[in-house]
Write a protein that holds these residues in place. Sequence first.
Motif, PDB file in Angstrom:
ATOM      1  N   SER A   2       0.825  -1.208   0.000  1.00  0.00           N
ATOM      2  CA  SER A   2       0.000   0.000   0.000  1.00  0.00           C
ATOM      3  C   SER A   2       0.858   1.256   0.000  1.00  0.00           C
ATOM      4  CB  SER A   2      -0.928   0.011   1.222  1.00  0.00           C
ATOM      5  OG  SER A   2      -0.168   0.005   2.409  1.00  0.00           O
ATOM      6  N   THR A   3       0.312   2.320  -0.579  1.00  0.00           N
ATOM      7  CA  THR A   3       1.004   3.598  -0.625  1.00  0.00           C
ATOM      8  C   THR A   3       0.865   4.308   0.716  1.00  0.00           C
ATOM      9  OG1 THR A   3       0.505   3.796  -2.981  1.00  0.00           O
ATOM     10  CG2 THR A   3       1.173   5.808  -1.827  1.00  0.00           C
ATOM     11  N   PRO A   4       1.961   4.820   1.300  1.00  0.00           N
ATOM     12  CA  PRO A   4       1.870   5.534   2.583  1.00  0.00           C
ATOM     13  C   PRO A   4       0.919   6.722   2.489  1.00  0.00           C
ATOM     14  CG  PRO A   4       4.152   5.068   2.005  1.00  0.00           C
ATOM     15  CD  PRO A   4       3.347   4.745   0.799  1.00  0.00           C
ATOM     16  N   ALA A   5       0.188   6.973   3.572  1.00  0.00           N
ATOM     17  CA  ALA A   5      -0.753   8.094   3.580  1.00  0.00           C
ATOM     18  C   ALA A   5       0.007   9.407   3.460  1.00  0.00           C
ATOM     19  CB  ALA A   5      -1.575   8.069   4.867  1.00  0.00           C
ATOM     20  N   ARG A   6      -0.553  10.336   2.718  1.00  0.00           N
ATOM     21  CA  ARG A   6       0.061  11.643   2.569  1.00  0.00           C
ATOM     22  C   ARG A   6      -0.093  12.434   3.865  1.00  0.00           C
ATOM     23  NH1 ARG A   6       0.217  13.541  -2.977  1.00  0.00           N
ATOM     24  NH2 ARG A   6      -0.677  15.551  -2.396  1.00  0.00           N
ATOM     25  N   ILE A   7       0.876  13.280   4.151  1.00  0.00           N
ATOM     26  CA  ILE A   7       0.860  14.105   5.356  1.00  0.00           C
ATOM     27  C   ILE A   7       0.008  15.339   5.082  1.00  0.00           C
ATOM     28  CG2 ILE A   7       2.262  15.386   7.023  1.00  0.00           C
ATOM     29  CD1 ILE A   7       4.636  13.588   6.198  1.00  0.00           C
TER      30      ILE A   7
END
Length: 224
Positions: A2-7
């Motif tokens: 999964s792609t890391p959540a954006r800050i």
Amino acid sequence: MSTPARIRVAIADDQELMRSALAMVVGSQPDLDLIGEVGDGAALVELCLRHRLDVVLVDVRMPRMDGIEATRQIVSRRDAPRVIVVTTFDLDEYAFAAIRAGASGFLLKDARAEEIVDAIRVVHAGHAVVSPPTTRRLIAHLVAAPATNDGEAQRVLEQLTAREQDVFLEVAKGASNAEIAKRLFLSEATVKTHVGHLLGKLGLRDRVQAVVLAYESGLVRPGA
């Protein structure tokens, strides 16, 4: 994978040019998501109530509500975003008060773009953005020597082991893990473990708060 959540980031500054510059820096990064930009502290508090935010960049001197009060209100909420104070340092003597209010650190307004995005990421990861040398300069510049408070100092020390006390006092003076390791004849990994333990025991978010507690309790004095 999964792609890391954006800050998720917000900006509060009453200078439109500064807001635009910060917004451009944030917007240029694939892992940062600019949620909003406002011109005063009251508007930032409202924005935090409407949106889930991870990190906010806050100017200190703003109309309606300054950055100090905005920081205090923001961090008092559950799951509050981390706050980075943006200051001119030499002219802005409210920076320490903002950190005391709950900010995780500060940036100079003339910081390079890479320093800004790195600070956002570091704070989001749960660390302070104030480097040890900068901590020393900030304390020397802003903190008036407090009255000795033996009772409070004793209360703080009683919560720590003897070695944690040693490490705490070094952290409070702005020493890095490497410097502490050298002075106390420990490995950097051991120092890191002690720092984590003492922060947890004292209910502190990061090293910046440790510095604040040490000065307010009288354990360390400016110039020590």
